[in-house]
Write a protein that holds these residues in place. Structure first.
Motif, PDB file in Angstrom:
ATOM      1  N   LEU A 291      10.290 -42.473  -2.264  1.00 35.91           N
ATOM      2  CA  LEU A 291       9.871 -41.433  -3.213  1.00 35.91           C
ATOM      3  C   LEU A 291      10.575 -40.097  -2.963  1.00 35.91           C
ATOM      4  O   LEU A 291      10.424 -39.167  -3.738  1.00 35.91           O
ATOM      5  N   ARG A 292      11.319 -39.986  -1.883  1.00 36.86           N
ATOM      6  CA  ARG A 292      12.058 -38.738  -1.629  1.00 36.86           C
ATOM      7  C   ARG A 292      13.566 -38.997  -1.679  1.00 36.86           C
ATOM      8  O   ARG A 292      14.198 -38.743  -2.678  1.00 36.86           O
ATOM      9  N   ASP A 293      14.142 -39.598  -0.639  1.00 36.59           N
ATOM     10  CA  ASP A 293      15.595 -39.824  -0.641  1.00 36.59           C
ATOM     11  C   ASP A 293      15.962 -40.774  -1.777  1.00 36.59           C
ATOM     12  O   ASP A 293      16.997 -40.603  -2.443  1.00 36.59           O
ATOM     13  N   GLY A 294      15.118 -41.782  -2.011  1.00 33.33           N
ATOM     14  CA  GLY A 294      15.399 -42.751  -3.071  1.00 33.33           C
ATOM     15  C   GLY A 294      15.309 -42.113  -4.439  1.00 33.33           C
ATOM     16  O   GLY A 294      16.238 -42.206  -5.252  1.00 33.33           O
TER      17      GLY A 294
ATOM     18  N   CYS B   3      19.541 -43.961   8.302  1.00 36.95           N
ATOM     19  CA  CYS B   3      20.948 -44.316   8.124  1.00 36.95           C
ATOM     20  C   CYS B   3      21.285 -44.516   6.655  1.00 36.95           C
ATOM     21  O   CYS B   3      20.583 -45.240   5.943  1.00 36.95           O
ATOM     22  N   HIS B   4      22.382 -43.895   6.238  1.00 41.15           N
ATOM     23  CA  HIS B   4      22.869 -44.109   4.872  1.00 41.15           C
ATOM     24  C   HIS B   4      23.911 -45.221   4.867  1.00 41.15           C
ATOM     25  O   HIS B   4      24.475 -45.586   5.893  1.00 41.15           O
ATOM     26  N   ASN B   5      24.147 -45.744   3.658  1.00 42.42           N
ATOM     27  CA  ASN B   5      24.841 -47.025   3.546  1.00 42.42           C
ATOM     28  C   ASN B   5      26.265 -46.934   3.013  1.00 42.42           C
ATOM     29  O   ASN B   5      26.781 -47.889   2.456  1.00 42.42           O
TER      30      ASN B   5
ATOM     31  N   GLY C 259      22.980 -45.304  -0.909  1.00 38.57           N
ATOM     32  CA  GLY C 259      21.594 -45.594  -0.564  1.00 38.57           C
ATOM     33  C   GLY C 259      21.275 -45.480   0.917  1.00 38.57           C
ATOM     34  O   GLY C 259      22.106 -45.107   1.742  1.00 38.57           O
ATOM     35  N   ASN C 260      20.013 -45.813   1.228  1.00 44.17           N
ATOM     36  CA  ASN C 260      19.501 -45.783   2.599  1.00 44.17           C
ATOM     37  C   ASN C 260      19.392 -47.215   3.121  1.00 44.17           C
ATOM     38  O   ASN C 260      19.598 -48.170   2.376  1.00 44.17           O
ATOM     39  N   ALA C 261      18.971 -47.335   4.364  1.00 45.27           N
ATOM     40  CA  ALA C 261      18.689 -48.673   4.911  1.00 45.27           C
ATOM     41  C   ALA C 261      17.570 -49.288   4.082  1.00 45.27           C
ATOM     42  O   ALA C 261      16.598 -48.609   3.741  1.00 45.27           O
TER      43      ALA C 261
HETATM   44 ZN    ZN Z   1      19.003 -39.156   3.673  1.00 40.44          ZN
END
Ligand code: ZN
Ligand code: KIV
Length: 512
Positions: free
Chosen positions: A12-15, A203-205, A237-239
């Motif tokens: 709900l934040r980084d995504g 971690c970012h992807n 994206g993120n992990a």
């Molecule tokens: Zn981030």
């Protein structure tokens, strides 16, 4: 050291802050409820100072969701931290997450500060957050590109100031498992007070290593993993939460860690997010992709039929993939309907249930078989459709005569009915142009269109997603119907409603 990994969900934040993934208030609350069912430890619900909408949604999640800690993000500035506290304070378990960048490129070029100044700002930010709550997380943004000794200095100072969680992000997805594992080991060996805090990874992807890097940090001592459903987040994206969790679970004997996650809620969470954002996961996506448990090759099918574990390292059921079993038909009653919805994780109030049941009856009349996926769509489209319906598609007539396609659209809004006709290159183009004219959005641009069936058969529900851009705003609208044209036009109307209701989010600058 504990053998439990804290799962910190930042969908709900980084995504949500990534382009194309925005959700409205109701969707955010519904997703937070699903995260609660999933039993994540921490929900990062948003970045309260970034917009009034973000503030409201973090506040609503803090007020309505019990169980997980509810966290808000704040730059290392007084206004951000004060605003974040206002948003999260109604949670029984609030957390303030404050951050500042520590890599030289960020410190010098973005913040235009010295390392010493940044360290002092970090300490002041943690101290300010600490006045509100004991539960303070501090992040060293762009840690993977930060000088290791400097990062240790900042972490030590932040822990002394009272941070209880230290997050060490690979903000730009630059690291690899070998390097990040060493960085975390270095932190454990060189920060004298490191055992007073939980060390976390984020971690970012960008190079496709976010999950591998997260698992490497766990081996080095990290006990919180920040991740998102379907791996959504800034850029690549993120992990992905489901991949991190299923790695830890499937290879329990290798990693030796537990999480609190109810893995049977993974697939419903993934599907819910897909529905809300209109962005599907690739079919071959690990754990939640449509093909993740499909065995196509003859040898594989033969093996699985004889003994599942020949080609299956985890079962579809363990991640909540129940398949598309026919569950209800037109003779099913309210009781069976309610019970099945509860099994799918929906607890509706009387009014919501009534609306959903009416929609189910209409659908069951049209379709012979009603699948779980259909039920989920019904609940979201009918019972939980909320306050978005500024315009409702009341009627639609399409004609494909010798002069080309034309459409007549009837919209309702606040009890009034509007009708308009027009032509276009195709039936949908005609209908979309008419709606643009009716709603004053002639200049909006269709940037993406998708229509697919939710279940099998020619009578399946069609689900359409449409991206519409107007000025600086881009929204995703969704529509479902047993008719593809109506589904598409409903999606267009939904997008129009979202455009009319979505606020423009100003970019948040990182100047301290
Ligand atoms: Zn981030
Ligand atoms: O990627 C990042 O560095 C972040 C921080 C704000 C934690 O999202």
């Amino acid at each position: 050291m504990s053998d439990r990994i804290i799962i910190f969900d930042t969908t709900l934040r980084d995504g949500e802050q990534a382009p194309g993934f925005s959700m409205n208030l109701q969707e955010k609350i519904e997703l937070a409820r699903q995260l609660q069912r999933l039993k994540v430890d921490v929900i990062e619900a948003g970045f309260p100072i970034s917009s009034p909408g973000d503030f409201e949604s973090v506040k609503a999640v803090a007020q309505q969701i019990e169980g997980p800690q509810i966290c808000g993000l704040a730059r290392a500035r007084n206004e951000d931290i004060d605003c974040c506290w206002e948003a999260v304070k109604d949670s029984a378990r609030p957390r303030i997450h404050t951050f500042i960048a520590t890599s030289d490129v960020h410190v010098e070029k973005k913040l235009r500060k010295t390392r010493q100044e940044v360290k002092e700002i970090a300490v002041r930010a943690v101290e300010r957050a600490k006045k509100y709550t004991d539960n303070v997380e501090f992040s060293t943004e762009d840690a993977a590109r930060t000088d290791w000794d400097y990062i240790c200095e900042v972490i030590e100072a932040a822990i002394n100031a009272g941070a209880t969680t230290i997050n060490v992000p690979d903000t730009v997805g630059y690291s690899n498992p070998w390097e990040i594992e060493n960085l975390f080991r270095y932190i454990f060996e060189n920060v004298p007070n490191v055992r007073k805090a939980i060390i976390s990874c984020h971690c970012h992807n960008d190079l496709g290593l976010a999950v591998a890097n997260s698992l490497a940090t766990v081996r080095a001592g990290a006990r919180q993993v920040e991740c998102t459903i379907n791996g959504i987040g800034e850029r690549a994206g993120n992990a992905s939460l489901e991949e991190v969790v299923m790695n830890l679970k499937t290879r329990r004997e290798f990693f030796g860690f537990e999480t609190s996650i109810d893995t049977s809620q993974i697939y419903p969470a993934s599907r819910m997010l897909t529905r809300f954002t209109g962005v599907s996961v690739q079919p071959n996506k690990a754990v939640v992709g449509a093909n993740a448990f499909a065995h196509e090759a003859g040898i594989h099918q033969d093996g699985v039929l004889k003994e599942r574990t020949t080609y299956e390292i985890m079962t579809p059921e363990s991640v909540g993939w129940t398949g598309q079993g026919m569950v209800l038909g037109k003779h099913s009653g309210r009781h069976a309907f309610k019970a099945r919805l509860e099994e799918l994780g929906f607890c509706l109030n009387e009014e919501e249930l009534e609306k959903a049941f009416e929609a189910f009856k209409v659908l069951a009349d049209l379709k012979k078989t009603v699948f779980d996926e259909d039920l989920i769509v019904i609940v979201h489209q009918q019972a939980l459709s909320g306050d978005l319906d500024r315009y409702i598609l009341h009627d639609l007539m399409i004609e494909v005569g010798k002069n080309g396609p034309s459409a007549t659209v009837v919209l309702r809004s606040n009890g009034d009915t509007f009708q308009e006709s027009g032509s276009g290159d195709g039936a949908l183009d005609a209908a979309f142009s008419v709606i643009k004219k009716m709603t004053g959005l002639e200049e909006s641009v269709l940037t993406n269109y998708n229509c697919s069936s939710v279940t099998q058969g020619t009578d399946a529900i069609a689900q359409s997603t449409i991206s519409l851009r107007y000025k600086q705003k881009e929204v995703v609208g969704r529509g479902t119907d047993t008719d593809v044209v109506r589904a598409s036009v409903k999606a267009f109307v939904d997008a129009v409603n979202r455009l009319l209701m979505t606020e423009t989010r100003e970019p948040v600058k990182d100047i301290v």
